[in-house]
Design a protein around this motif. Structure first.
Motif, PDB file in Angstrom:
ATOM      1  N   ASP A  21      -9.794  21.894  42.084  1.00  0.00           N
ATOM      2  CA  ASP A  21      -9.046  22.709  41.146  1.00  0.00           C
ATOM      3  C   ASP A  21      -8.663  21.975  39.869  1.00  0.00           C
ATOM      4  OD1 ASP A  21      -9.145  24.898  42.798  1.00  0.00           O
ATOM      5  OD2 ASP A  21      -7.256  24.429  43.793  1.00  0.00           O
ATOM      6  N   GLU A  22      -8.889  20.666  39.787  1.00  0.00           N
ATOM      7  CA  GLU A  22      -8.493  19.946  38.595  1.00  0.00           C
ATOM      8  C   GLU A  22      -9.583  20.013  37.524  1.00  0.00           C
ATOM      9  OE1 GLU A  22      -7.658  16.018  39.887  1.00  0.00           O
ATOM     10  OE2 GLU A  22      -9.743  15.483  40.143  1.00  0.00           O
ATOM     11  N   TRP A  23      -9.168  19.885  36.280  1.00  0.00           N
ATOM     12  CA  TRP A  23     -10.062  19.930  35.134  1.00  0.00           C
ATOM     13  C   TRP A  23     -10.229  18.517  34.604  1.00  0.00           C
ATOM     14  CZ3 TRP A  23     -12.641  24.143  33.151  1.00  0.00           C
ATOM     15  CH2 TRP A  23     -12.362  25.354  33.772  1.00  0.00           C
ATOM     16  N   ILE A  24     -11.443  18.193  34.163  1.00  0.00           N
ATOM     17  CA  ILE A  24     -11.800  16.854  33.730  1.00  0.00           C
ATOM     18  C   ILE A  24     -12.179  16.883  32.253  1.00  0.00           C
ATOM     19  CG2 ILE A  24     -13.364  14.910  34.139  1.00  0.00           C
ATOM     20  CD1 ILE A  24     -11.638  15.584  36.551  1.00  0.00           C
ATOM     21  N   LEU A  25     -11.634  15.936  31.484  1.00  0.00           N
ATOM     22  CA  LEU A  25     -12.065  15.712  30.107  1.00  0.00           C
ATOM     23  C   LEU A  25     -12.807  14.389  30.115  1.00  0.00           C
ATOM     24  CD1 LEU A  25     -10.323  16.416  26.862  1.00  0.00           C
ATOM     25  CD2 LEU A  25     -11.157  14.116  27.191  1.00  0.00           C
ATOM     26  N   GLN A  26     -14.082  14.439  29.770  1.00  0.00           N
ATOM     27  CA  GLN A  26     -14.926  13.253  29.845  1.00  0.00           C
ATOM     28  C   GLN A  26     -15.653  13.086  28.515  1.00  0.00           C
ATOM     29  OE1 GLN A  26     -18.116  13.434  32.771  1.00  0.00           O
ATOM     30  NE2 GLN A  26     -17.437  11.450  33.534  1.00  0.00           N
ATOM     31  N   PHE A  27     -15.593  11.894  27.958  1.00  0.00           N
ATOM     32  CA  PHE A  27     -16.244  11.622  26.683  1.00  0.00           C
ATOM     33  C   PHE A  27     -17.735  11.446  26.885  1.00  0.00           C
ATOM     34  CE2 PHE A  27     -11.881  10.342  26.003  1.00  0.00           C
ATOM     35  CZ  PHE A  27     -11.615  10.929  24.782  1.00  0.00           C
ATOM     36  N   GLU A  28     -18.505  11.927  25.908  1.00  0.00           N
ATOM     37  CA  GLU A  28     -19.954  11.814  25.981  1.00  0.00           C
ATOM     38  C   GLU A  28     -20.401  10.526  25.310  1.00  0.00           C
ATOM     39  OE1 GLU A  28     -21.279  15.388  24.179  1.00  0.00           O
ATOM     40  OE2 GLU A  28     -20.861  16.578  25.955  1.00  0.00           O
ATOM     41  N   SER A  29     -21.486   9.989  25.779  1.00  0.00           N
ATOM     42  CA  SER A  29     -21.997   8.722  25.269  1.00  0.00           C
ATOM     43  C   SER A  29     -22.742   8.947  23.961  1.00  0.00           C
ATOM     44  CB  SER A  29     -22.931   8.085  26.294  1.00  0.00           C
ATOM     45  OG  SER A  29     -23.442   6.874  25.809  1.00  0.00           O
ATOM     46  N   LYS A  30     -22.542   8.036  23.011  1.00  0.00           N
ATOM     47  CA  LYS A  30     -23.253   8.119  21.735  1.00  0.00           C
ATOM     48  C   LYS A  30     -24.654   7.543  21.852  1.00  0.00           C
ATOM     49  CE  LYS A  30     -19.339   7.815  18.600  1.00  0.00           C
ATOM     50  NZ  LYS A  30     -18.703   6.998  17.554  1.00  0.00           N
ATOM     51  N   ARG A  31     -24.785   6.484  22.637  1.00  0.00           N
ATOM     52  CA  ARG A  31     -26.060   5.799  22.781  1.00  0.00           C
ATOM     53  C   ARG A  31     -26.656   6.079  24.155  1.00  0.00           C
ATOM     54  NH1 ARG A  31     -23.992   0.003  21.780  1.00  0.00           N
ATOM     55  NH2 ARG A  31     -22.077   0.719  20.870  1.00  0.00           N
ATOM     56  N   PRO A  32     -27.965   6.119  24.251  1.00  0.00           N
ATOM     57  CA  PRO A  32     -28.573   6.305  25.573  1.00  0.00           C
ATOM     58  C   PRO A  32     -28.412   5.050  26.422  1.00  0.00           C
ATOM     59  CG  PRO A  32     -30.261   5.925  23.930  1.00  0.00           C
ATOM     60  CD  PRO A  32     -28.955   6.051  23.185  1.00  0.00           C
ATOM     61  N   HIS A  33     -28.410   5.236  27.717  1.00  0.00           N
ATOM     62  CA  HIS A  33     -28.319   4.108  28.638  1.00  0.00           C
ATOM     63  C   HIS A  33     -29.665   3.392  28.680  1.00  0.00           C
ATOM     64  CE1 HIS A  33     -24.408   4.903  30.677  1.00  0.00           C
ATOM     65  NE2 HIS A  33     -24.592   6.042  30.035  1.00  0.00           N
ATOM     66  N   THR A  34     -29.615   2.086  28.697  1.00  0.00           N
ATOM     67  CA  THR A  34     -30.837   1.289  28.743  1.00  0.00           C
ATOM     68  C   THR A  34     -30.830   0.460  30.027  1.00  0.00           C
ATOM     69  OG1 THR A  34     -29.742  -0.475  27.497  1.00  0.00           O
ATOM     70  CG2 THR A  34     -31.030   1.110  26.235  1.00  0.00           C
ATOM     71  N   PRO A  35     -31.991   0.265  30.634  1.00  0.00           N
ATOM     72  CA  PRO A  35     -32.034  -0.550  31.859  1.00  0.00           C
ATOM     73  C   PRO A  35     -31.859  -2.030  31.541  1.00  0.00           C
ATOM     74  CG  PRO A  35     -34.218   0.218  31.301  1.00  0.00           C
ATOM     75  CD  PRO A  35     -33.280   0.857  30.323  1.00  0.00           C
ATOM     76  N   ASP A  36     -31.136  -2.702  32.396  1.00  0.00           N
ATOM     77  CA  ASP A  36     -30.941  -4.139  32.268  1.00  0.00           C
ATOM     78  C   ASP A  36     -32.217  -4.836  32.732  1.00  0.00           C
ATOM     79  OD1 ASP A  36     -29.710  -6.598  31.929  1.00  0.00           O
ATOM     80  OD2 ASP A  36     -28.904  -6.617  33.974  1.00  0.00           O
TER      81      ASP A  36
END
Length: 92
Positions: A21-36
């Protein structure tokens, strides 16, 4: 940085609905994820995408985003559908 507001879905591994029942505010990433290259894990340098805020209602999450001038988009909650069946339906 934009954010999305959504309602968390029920965990498929448990029957309880404690955090559904809870609501989530989540920031979106500006850069794509890159593999290490060493471990192969994906990651990025954007630490803002790791921030997750929980709110009791959708209006509280929207008010927080507007009060802090955070652009957001709202993801509408999915409707839960119950499939009512009896045990005898397994043998039809």
């Amino acid at each position: 940085m934009a954010a999305r507001i959504f309602q968390r879905s029920k965990n498929a591994m448990q029957s309880g609905k404690a955090t559904a029942d809870e609501w989530i505010l989540q920031f979106e990433s500006k850069r794509p994820h890159t593999p290490d290259p060493l471990t192969g894990w994906s990651g990025g340098g954007d630490t803002q995408s790791q921030v997750t805020l929980r709110f009791p209602t959708m209006d509280a999450a929207k008010a927080y985003a507007e009060r802090n001038a955070i652009p957001y988009h709202l993801v509408p909650p999915t409707q839960r559908t119950l499939k009512i069946q009896s045990y005898a339906d397994n043998f039809k």
